[in-house]
Design a protein around this motif. Structure first.
Motif, PDB file in Angstrom:
ATOM      1  N   ASN A   1     -35.360  -4.131  38.847  1.00 25.72           N
ATOM      2  CA  ASN A   1     -35.110  -2.918  38.720  1.00 25.72           C
ATOM      3  C   ASN A   1     -33.792  -2.266  38.693  1.00 25.72           C
ATOM      4  O   ASN A   1     -33.075  -2.322  39.551  1.00 25.72           O
ATOM      5  CB  ASN A   1     -35.848  -2.716  40.024  1.00 25.72           C
ATOM      6  N   ASN A   2     -33.933  -1.356  37.342  1.00 27.63           N
ATOM      7  CA  ASN A   2     -32.282  -1.090  37.188  1.00 27.63           C
ATOM      8  C   ASN A   2     -31.800   0.432  36.846  1.00 27.63           C
ATOM      9  O   ASN A   2     -30.886   1.141  37.291  1.00 27.63           O
ATOM     10  CB  ASN A   2     -31.728  -2.042  35.866  1.00 27.63           C
ATOM     11  N   ALA A   3     -33.140   1.208  37.339  1.00 25.25           N
ATOM     12  CA  ALA A   3     -33.202   2.539  37.112  1.00 25.25           C
ATOM     13  C   ALA A   3     -32.131   3.491  38.499  1.00 25.25           C
ATOM     14  O   ALA A   3     -33.007   2.592  39.658  1.00 25.25           O
ATOM     15  CB  ALA A   3     -34.551   3.189  36.774  1.00 25.25           C
ATOM     16  N   GLY A   4     -31.245   4.027  38.128  1.00 23.25           N
ATOM     17  CA  GLY A   4     -31.233   4.890  39.503  1.00 23.25           C
ATOM     18  C   GLY A   4     -30.018   6.168  39.247  1.00 23.25           C
ATOM     19  O   GLY A   4     -29.419   6.382  37.919  1.00 23.25           O
ATOM     20  N   MET A   5     -29.669   6.274  40.318  1.00 18.28           N
ATOM     21  CA  MET A   5     -28.893   7.571  40.050  1.00 18.28           C
ATOM     22  C   MET A   5     -27.368   7.915  40.452  1.00 18.28           C
ATOM     23  O   MET A   5     -27.667   7.189  42.189  1.00 18.28           O
ATOM     24  CB  MET A   5     -29.265   8.751  39.962  1.00 18.28           C
ATOM     25  N   GLY A   6     -26.562   8.216  41.191  1.00 20.26           N
ATOM     26  CA  GLY A   6     -25.193   8.076  41.336  1.00 20.26           C
ATOM     27  C   GLY A   6     -25.319   9.484  42.119  1.00 20.26           C
ATOM     28  O   GLY A   6     -25.820  10.157  41.932  1.00 20.26           O
TER      29      GLY A   6
ATOM     30  N   ARG B   1     -33.470  14.327  49.008  1.00 25.33           N
ATOM     31  CA  ARG B   1     -34.747  13.005  48.923  1.00 25.33           C
ATOM     32  C   ARG B   1     -34.555  13.158  47.400  1.00 25.33           C
ATOM     33  O   ARG B   1     -35.360  11.905  47.052  1.00 25.33           O
ATOM     34  CB  ARG B   1     -35.706  14.694  49.203  1.00 25.33           C
ATOM     35  N   THR B   2     -33.833  13.805  46.345  1.00 22.72           N
ATOM     36  CA  THR B   2     -33.658  13.336  44.910  1.00 22.72           C
ATOM     37  C   THR B   2     -32.943  12.102  45.091  1.00 22.72           C
ATOM     38  O   THR B   2     -34.214  10.738  44.206  1.00 22.72           O
ATOM     39  CB  THR B   2     -32.942  14.356  43.894  1.00 22.72           C
ATOM     40  N   ILE B   3     -31.940  12.006  45.779  1.00 20.66           N
ATOM     41  CA  ILE B   3     -31.406  10.297  45.629  1.00 20.66           C
ATOM     42  C   ILE B   3     -32.236   9.724  45.851  1.00 20.66           C
ATOM     43  O   ILE B   3     -32.092   8.113  45.499  1.00 20.66           O
ATOM     44  CB  ILE B   3     -29.711  10.927  45.865  1.00 20.66           C
ATOM     45  N   ILE B   4     -32.360   9.511  47.195  1.00 24.31           N
ATOM     46  CA  ILE B   4     -33.146   8.481  47.673  1.00 24.31           C
ATOM     47  C   ILE B   4     -34.698   8.058  47.357  1.00 24.31           C
ATOM     48  O   ILE B   4     -34.857   7.097  46.378  1.00 24.31           O
ATOM     49  CB  ILE B   4     -33.636   9.353  49.202  1.00 24.31           C
ATOM     50  N   ALA B   5     -35.570   9.443  46.632  1.00 25.45           N
ATOM     51  CA  ALA B   5     -36.749   9.013  45.940  1.00 25.45           C
ATOM     52  C   ALA B   5     -36.233   7.948  44.250  1.00 25.45           C
ATOM     53  O   ALA B   5     -36.810   6.865  44.048  1.00 25.45           O
ATOM     54  CB  ALA B   5     -37.424   9.733  45.573  1.00 25.45           C
ATOM     55  N   THR B   6     -35.592   8.427  43.840  1.00 26.29           N
ATOM     56  CA  THR B   6     -34.974   8.214  42.503  1.00 26.29           C
ATOM     57  C   THR B   6     -34.676   6.066  43.070  1.00 26.29           C
ATOM     58  O   THR B   6     -34.851   5.605  41.802  1.00 26.29           O
ATOM     59  CB  THR B   6     -34.413   8.687  41.827  1.00 26.29           C
ATOM     60  N   ASP B   7     -33.535   5.683  43.718  1.00 26.72           N
ATOM     61  CA  ASP B   7     -32.373   5.017  43.808  1.00 26.72           C
ATOM     62  C   ASP B   7     -33.511   4.063  44.813  1.00 26.72           C
ATOM     63  O   ASP B   7     -33.322   2.471  44.618  1.00 26.72           O
ATOM     64  CB  ASP B   7     -31.849   5.047  44.345  1.00 26.72           C
ATOM     65  N   LEU B   8     -34.431   4.368  46.123  1.00 29.19           N
ATOM     66  CA  LEU B   8     -35.414   3.373  47.144  1.00 29.19           C
ATOM     67  C   LEU B   8     -36.393   3.709  46.798  1.00 29.19           C
ATOM     68  O   LEU B   8     -37.612   2.659  46.597  1.00 29.19           O
ATOM     69  CB  LEU B   8     -33.972   3.927  47.861  1.00 29.19           C
TER      70      LEU B   8
END
Length: 269
Positions: free
Chosen positions: A93-98, A112-119
């Motif tokens: 699981n490597n996909a994510g955003m900063g 919400r966008t960051i939490i949804a994307t990364d977690l």
């Protein structure tokens, strides 16, 4: 209770593998003999380039678009790639955003966008991968790329820090719950790595002096990928529930100091 010390992986999926750490990981796993599923969010050409590199290493590659913030569909993408590959032994699981915005200025939608994307998306995708591994009864490897901010915070990264802390906790719980199936679960926590996502060139990270990092330089994607490849292998059969910092010693300084010190005066009394 399944031992699976004879684990011999054949199929892997690496999310966010259109560039940077994901690409380097896909290539490292191909060089280790695995066929690889590759995902991209907005850079299809980058993903196809990764696929060509995997095929050049003599392994099969399949490619799909993945948006981990789309919780209704991201799990289906993982299942589809695994079906095309013919199985799934290793999931990275490597996909994510900063993020770079102070807490007082951060709006709820960005949070919400960051939490949804990364977690949230990580939960959905990892769960799909784990269910397939359990059903196949061959053992497995789950590896999540987190960050040094899984354990130490950074100013301007409240949502990112929260997501990476959560991801680390999730993976540790998976180590407890999936161990009886011969599935290990670990995180790899990169420090400052020269990647396109960070606006850096991955080819020569040592060209930029980083006084606040004990090794004095940024890391390269391949240096992260080599640790992931080890965790994906039979040799890592007794490693689970661990967070592997690959950071040039940054955590010994604190990530804030590691990136903001501008001289080497700290190196001597």
């Amino acid at each position: 209770m399944n031992d699976h010390r004879d684990f011999s992986p054949r199929f892997a999926i690496v999310t966010g593998s259109d560039s940077g750490i994901g690409r380097a990981t896909a290539v490292a796993l191909a060089e280790a003999g695995l066929d690889v599923g590759i995902t991209w969010h907005s850079d299809q050409d980058g993903a196809e380039t990764t696929a060509e590199m995997v095929r050049a290493a003599g392994r099969a590659a399949v490619v799909a678009q993945l948006d981990t913030a789309d919780l209704a569909t991201c799990g289906d993408v993982i299942d589809g790639l695994a079906d095309q590959l013919g199985g799934l032994d290793v999931f990275v699981n490597n996909a994510g955003m900063g993020q770079s915005q102070l807490f007082l200025d951060l709006d709820v939608d960005s949070w919400r966008t960051i939490i949804a994307t990364d977690l949230d998306g990580a939960f959905v995708c990892i769960q799909r991968a784990a269910r397939r591994m359990v059903k196949a009864n061959r053992g497995g490897r789950i590896i999540a790329v987190s960050s040094v901010h899984e354990s130490q915070p950074r100013i301007g990264s409240s949502a990112y820090d929260a997501a990476k802390h959560g991801l680390g906790g999730l993976v540790k719980t998976l180590a407890l719950e999936l161990g009886s199936y011969g599935i290990t679960a670990n995180t790899v926590a990169p420090g400052e790595i020269a990647t396109p996502m960070n606006g850096k060139d991955d080819d020569e990270p040592e060209l930029e002096d980083r006084p606040g990092i004990p090794l004095g330089r940024q890391g390269a994607s391949a240096e992260i990928a080599s640790v992931i490849a080890f965790l994906a292998s039979r040799q890592a059969s007794y490693v689970t529930g661990a967070s592997w910092s690959v950071d040039g010693g940054m955590l010994q300084m604190g990530p804030q100091a590691g990136s903001h010190l501008t001289t080497n005066g700290w190196r001597s009394v």
